[in-house]
Design a protein around this motif. Structure first.
Motif, PDB file in Angstrom:
ATOM      1  N   LYS A 105      67.775  -7.271  48.259  1.00 44.85           N
ATOM      2  CA  LYS A 105      66.979  -6.814  47.103  1.00 44.85           C
ATOM      3  C   LYS A 105      65.720  -7.670  46.967  1.00 44.85           C
ATOM      4  O   LYS A 105      64.657  -7.178  46.587  1.00 44.85           O
ATOM      5  CB  LYS A 105      67.836  -6.910  45.836  1.00 44.85           C
ATOM      6  CG  LYS A 105      67.250  -6.241  44.616  1.00 44.85           C
ATOM      7  CD  LYS A 105      68.262  -6.219  43.464  1.00 44.85           C
ATOM      8  CE  LYS A 105      67.688  -5.447  42.262  1.00 44.85           C
ATOM      9  NZ  LYS A 105      68.669  -5.394  41.151  1.00 44.85           N
ATOM     10  N   ASN A 106      65.818  -8.950  47.319  1.00 45.94           N
ATOM     11  CA  ASN A 106      64.693  -9.872  47.150  1.00 45.94           C
ATOM     12  C   ASN A 106      63.897 -10.094  48.442  1.00 45.94           C
ATOM     13  O   ASN A 106      62.970 -10.894  48.462  1.00 45.94           O
ATOM     14  CB  ASN A 106      65.201 -11.224  46.641  1.00 45.94           C
ATOM     15  CG  ASN A 106      66.013 -11.054  45.359  1.00 45.94           C
ATOM     16  OD1 ASN A 106      65.694 -10.196  44.533  1.00 45.94           O
ATOM     17  ND2 ASN A 106      67.111 -11.795  45.227  1.00 45.94           N
ATOM     18  N   ALA A 107      64.281  -9.402  49.508  1.00 44.99           N
ATOM     19  CA  ALA A 107      63.590  -9.631  50.800  1.00 44.99           C
ATOM     20  C   ALA A 107      62.213  -8.969  50.785  1.00 44.99           C
ATOM     21  O   ALA A 107      61.963  -8.039  50.014  1.00 44.99           O
ATOM     22  CB  ALA A 107      64.438  -9.057  51.928  1.00 44.99           C
ATOM     23  N   PRO A 108      61.306  -9.447  51.643  1.00 47.01           N
ATOM     24  CA  PRO A 108      59.981  -8.802  51.765  1.00 47.01           C
ATOM     25  C   PRO A 108      60.162  -7.351  52.220  1.00 47.01           C
ATOM     26  O   PRO A 108      60.625  -7.100  53.336  1.00 47.01           O
ATOM     27  CB  PRO A 108      59.262  -9.645  52.805  1.00 47.01           C
ATOM     28  CG  PRO A 108      60.253 -10.572  53.384  1.00 47.01           C
ATOM     29  CD  PRO A 108      61.481 -10.580  52.564  1.00 47.01           C
ATOM     30  N   LYS A 109      59.841  -6.410  51.343  1.00 43.61           N
ATOM     31  CA  LYS A 109      60.210  -5.001  51.534  1.00 43.61           C
ATOM     32  C   LYS A 109      59.858  -4.449  52.912  1.00 43.61           C
ATOM     33  O   LYS A 109      60.637  -3.778  53.564  1.00 43.61           O
ATOM     34  CB  LYS A 109      59.522  -4.121  50.466  1.00 43.61           C
ATOM     35  CG  LYS A 109      60.065  -4.294  49.062  1.00 43.61           C
ATOM     36  CD  LYS A 109      59.454  -3.271  48.115  1.00 43.61           C
ATOM     37  CE  LYS A 109      59.927  -3.428  46.670  1.00 43.61           C
ATOM     38  NZ  LYS A 109      61.306  -3.837  46.523  1.00 43.61           N
ATOM     39  N   HIS A 110      58.628  -4.726  53.364  1.00 39.22           N
ATOM     40  CA  HIS A 110      58.156  -4.025  54.562  1.00 39.22           C
ATOM     41  C   HIS A 110      58.354  -4.829  55.848  1.00 39.22           C
ATOM     42  O   HIS A 110      57.952  -4.397  56.909  1.00 39.22           O
ATOM     43  CB  HIS A 110      56.697  -3.607  54.362  1.00 39.22           C
ATOM     44  CG  HIS A 110      56.507  -2.825  53.098  1.00 39.22           C
ATOM     45  ND1 HIS A 110      57.176  -1.632  52.845  1.00 39.22           N
ATOM     46  CD2 HIS A 110      55.797  -3.104  51.965  1.00 39.22           C
ATOM     47  CE1 HIS A 110      56.869  -1.189  51.638  1.00 39.22           C
ATOM     48  NE2 HIS A 110      56.024  -2.067  51.070  1.00 39.22           N
TER      49      HIS A 110
END
Ligand SMILES: Nc1ncnc2c1ncn2[C@@H]1O[C@H](COP(=O)(O)OP(=O)(O)OP(=O)(O)O)[C@@H](O)[C@H]1O
Ligand SMILES: O=C(O)[C@H]1CSC(c2nc3ccc(O)cc3s2)=N1
Ligand SMILES: [Mg+2]
Length: 538
Positions: free
Chosen positions: A33-38
């Motif tokens: 959930k907190n990871a860099p989305k892209h």
């Protein structure tokens, strides 16, 4: 002098990492959930297919909501039968979010092996890849405990095998309100199968303490690496302990991992070059390949910083050759078993050449005489036995095998022969089952294999016992030659005789073969070679 038994039970350091005491579903839900989305989370080295952290998060939550709708809940088992794929871990995460137990299985099991494994774990739902579905869908009608089989691949969505409906349509809107189910750290997180090296694979029940313990060890720079900048090549199957824990680690670190759906030496090397892989955890057969294959020189694998290895015996010379040839900062041996649920010793001191390292956090270890159960002191070879947070609850639906696996003090009996030195560093000799009993001596195959591998014409070698009327058993070698190179049986028998004591000589001779039988975790199936050896005469 009094037998100071407590001195012979070694204790690892107290764990004090920053890894929260949370079940794997909750740990990874937050990490994704907190990871860099892209950012790319995973790439398939064979197909080039990729998945971002946002896709991992959204797809796994959507699938969890859909699974919840059909009643999947805490205590259920969900099996995954698939080769390594970038979306392999979407059903793993979805099931973990619901507190279900995840049971990854070898996709190339025979129907009998698959039936045996499924009858042990009794899954409610089975996810299978397009390539593996024939092995599962055929069984579906017979497995009364299975509610649903869902097929998937990197190019086809999760689809119900009976109704052909795409499995999680219309759950887009509930993602933000979803929260993982709370479960206890002592609930069963995984049922993992051992490698099947010595017999039928065993269904090992691991709690949430296994993945959490593994992360705790990897978060300590003494033992491992936990960084967003890691690029890990996951060489082993995701259904095996090592592949499973490496996947947990790369998702938790929010770092890129490369998986191989089919291992090919050139693809393996190309991936390291193309994705600038800097870490990988391999088995000895891969270390030997890296030490002596001409293919290695054809690729730029200078990105590699550290290689860890475990899973089988390997002589320290190979470690030194790989470190030098690939100009690595470190080649680190580690020891663990599926039953231990993680690594229990990891190498931390380069000067202790050949050692599998010292005890990991919160582990206790001892060496016992396998017959008398008595404690052995430093330098004495006996059975390695461990106790620690990640050790299995037991074998699923096999209380007898479970009871036999622990001693009176609750230590796991590994069946492995080894010792520790005065500084508490462990050395793995081999499995008791694989030591060659020459008269009153116990000969470790790895020692003779190491000598054979020094010959430039030898690509791979395996030494096993051959029955002998005079000595009981004698060593016999199976050798794969390097392409285009030659060597005779006599040359190799003499090479070994020059370097070893009399009981370790190749009295059984040498059998040249085109390849060695291996299981899916790259371990040599010595039991197959023992059968061939019985009928060979030098
Ligand atoms: N560093 C190491 N050195 C030597 N052997 C190792 C090392 N690490 C692991 N092993 C071997 O691998 C075994 C654990 O492997 P795993 O749990 O995958 O199943 P397996 O024992 O190979 O197969 P099975 O139990 O099904 O016969 C250990 O018991 C040990 O024999
Ligand atoms: O990934 C790493 O950084 C390295 C450091 S040593 C290591 C190991 N992980 C396992 C997991 C299971 C097992 O049986 C042995 C090891 S060594 N991983
Ligand atoms: Mg085993």
């Amino acid at each position: 002098m009094a037998d100071k038994s407590c001195d012979k039970i070694l204790k690892g350091r107290k764990g004090n990492s920053g890894i929260p005491e949370l079940p794997v579903g909750q740990l990874l839900f937050q990490a994704l959930k907190n990871a860099p989305k892209h950012s790319i989370a995973q790439v398939n080295g064979n197909t080039g297919a990729t998945i971002t952290f946002e896709q991992f998060y959204k797809e796994s939550v959507k699938l969890a909501i859909a699974l919840k709708k059909i009643g999947v809940q805490k205590g259920d088992v969900v099996s995954i039968v698939s080769e390594n794929l970038i979306n392999y871990w979407i059903p793993v995460l979805a099931s973990a979010y619901l507190g279900a137990t995840v049971n990854p299985l070898n996709p190339i099991y025979s129907e009998g092996e698959m039936r045996r494994a499924l009858d042990q774990s009794r899954p409610t739902v089975i996810f299978c890849s397009e390539n593996a579905k024939d092995a599962v869908v055929g069984l579906y009608e017979q497995l009364i405990y299975v509610k649903r089989v869902i097929t998937f691949s990197e190019t086809t969505p999760f689809t119900d095998s009976k109704t052909s409906l795409q499995f999680f349509n219309g759950v887009e809107n509930d993602i933000d309100s979803f929260v993982p189910t709370k479960v206890s750290m002592d609930d069963t997180a995984f049922i993992l199968c051992s490698s099947g090296t010595t017999g039928f694979p065993k269904g090992v029940m691991l709690t949430h303490r296994s993945p959490r313990h593994y992360l705790a060890c990897m978060s300590d720079p003494l033992f491992g690496t936990m960084s967003k900048d890691c690029v890990r090549l996951i060489c082993l199957p995701l259904y095996h302990l090592i592949g499973c824990m490496q996947q947990v680690l790369s998702l938790y670190c929010q770092s890129l991992s490369v998986v191989l759906s089919k291992f090919k030496p050139d693809v393996f090397l190309r991936c390291i070059q193309e994705y600038r892989v800097n870490r990988m955890l391999v088995v000895p057969t891969l270390c030997i390949f890296l030490s002596n294959s001409p293919l290695v020189d054809k690729y730029d694998i200078s990105s590699l910083e550290e290689i860890s290895w475990g899973g089988a015996s390997m002589c320290k010379d190979i470690e030194a050759i790989v470190k030098k040839r690939l100009n690595l900062k470190q080649v680190r041996q580690a020891y663990g078993t599926t039953e231990v649920g993680s690594a229990c010793t990891i190498q931390v001191d380069l000067n202790k050449s050949g050692s599998a390292g010292c005890l990991c956090y919160d582990f206790m270890g001892k060496v016992c005489d396998p017959e008398k159960d008595t404690l052995l002191g430093p330098g004495k070879v006996g059975e390695l036995r461990f106790k620690g947070p990640s050790v299995m609850k037991g074998y699923i639906r096999n209380p007898e095998a479970t009871a036999e696996s622990f001693d009176a003090d609750g230590f796991l009996k590994t069946g492995d022969a080894g010792y520790y030195d005065e500084d508490g560093y462990f050395y793995i000799v081999d499995r008791f089952k694989e030591l060659i009993k020459y008269k009153a001596f116990q000969v470790p195959p790895a020692e003779i294999e190491a000598i054979l591998l020094t010959h430039p014409a030898v690509k791979e070698a395996a030494v096993v016992p051959k029955p002998d009327e005079r000595a009981g058993e004698v060593p016999i070698a199976f050798v794969v030659k390097q392409d285009g190179k030659n060597v005779t049986e006599k040359e190799l028998v003499d090479l070994v005789a020059e370097k070893v004591s009399i009981q370790k000589r190749l009295y059984g001779g040498v059998i040249f073969t085109s390849e060695l039988p291996k299981n899916n975790t790259g371990k040599i199936l010595r039991r197959n070679l023992k059968e061939i050896a019985k009928t060979y005469s030098i």
